[in-house]
Design a protein around this motif. Sequence first.
Motif, mmCIF file in Angstrom:
data_model
loop_
_atom_site.group_PDB
_atom_site.id
_atom_site.type_symbol
_atom_site.label_atom_id
_atom_site.label_comp_id
_atom_site.label_asym_id
_atom_site.label_seq_id
_atom_site.Cartn_x
_atom_site.Cartn_y
_atom_site.Cartn_z
ATOM 1 N N UNK A 1 0.804 18.330 -21.754
ATOM 2 C CA UNK A 1 0.400 19.725 -21.760
ATOM 3 C C UNK A 1 1.316 20.552 -22.642
ATOM 4 N N UNK A 2 1.060 21.838 -22.677
ATOM 5 C CA UNK A 2 1.798 22.750 -23.543
ATOM 6 C C UNK A 2 3.283 22.434 -23.552
ATOM 7 N N UNK A 3 3.819 22.198 -24.729
ATOM 8 C CA UNK A 3 5.228 21.881 -24.916
ATOM 9 C C UNK A 3 5.689 20.731 -24.031
ATOM 10 N N UNK A 4 4.804 19.811 -23.723
ATOM 11 C CA UNK A 4 5.171 18.652 -22.924
ATOM 12 C C UNK A 4 5.318 18.942 -21.450
ATOM 13 N N UNK B 1 12.237 14.438 -8.403
ATOM 14 C CA UNK B 1 12.133 14.546 -9.863
ATOM 15 C C UNK B 1 11.013 15.509 -10.257
ATOM 16 N N UNK B 2 9.918 15.445 -9.530
ATOM 17 C CA UNK B 2 8.794 16.337 -9.807
ATOM 18 C C UNK B 2 9.202 17.790 -9.558
ATOM 19 N N UNK C 1 9.469 15.146 -15.131
ATOM 20 C CA UNK C 1 8.386 14.400 -15.772
ATOM 21 C C UNK C 1 7.764 15.274 -16.850
ATOM 22 N N UNK C 2 7.759 14.778 -18.077
ATOM 23 C CA UNK C 2 7.204 15.587 -19.161
ATOM 24 C C UNK C 2 5.693 15.422 -19.289
#
Length: 132
Positions: A8-11, A53-54, A59-60
């Motif tokens: 998505x936008x900018x990762x 982590x989420x 997460x990218x």
Amino acid sequence: MNPITVKLEDGGWTPALHQIAIEVIDSLINRPASALISDPKEHQITFQSVREKLSKKKYSTIEEWGNEIRLIFKKAKDTKEDLSIDVAEEFEIKFERKYQQIVELSHFKFKTATKRIVEDIDDLKEKYKDLE
């Protein structure tokens, strides 16, 4: 099943998709049987570690998050313990259903953005048609 790569936008994630993903992982954590396949004493990667982590936005991509969840299921199935395998398969079915919904929602955003860009281009063409 081939995972779909969605960046998505900018990762990053949209806030709504991020919240949905947290709800999905929470639904897995809150099931009593999750301890059979996601016990921190026995596994390096757990539902809780994925949730952390989420929450920290580590997460990218949606795919990266999905692959880490799938790794939990794979490791549970690799134990060859019938109960762990059954639980992992049940959880995996539930997860994949929700994962596909998240992927579909992310594509919807792209469709909306694309439609808006096309409309803007059409407006500009109309505005400057005399210059052609």
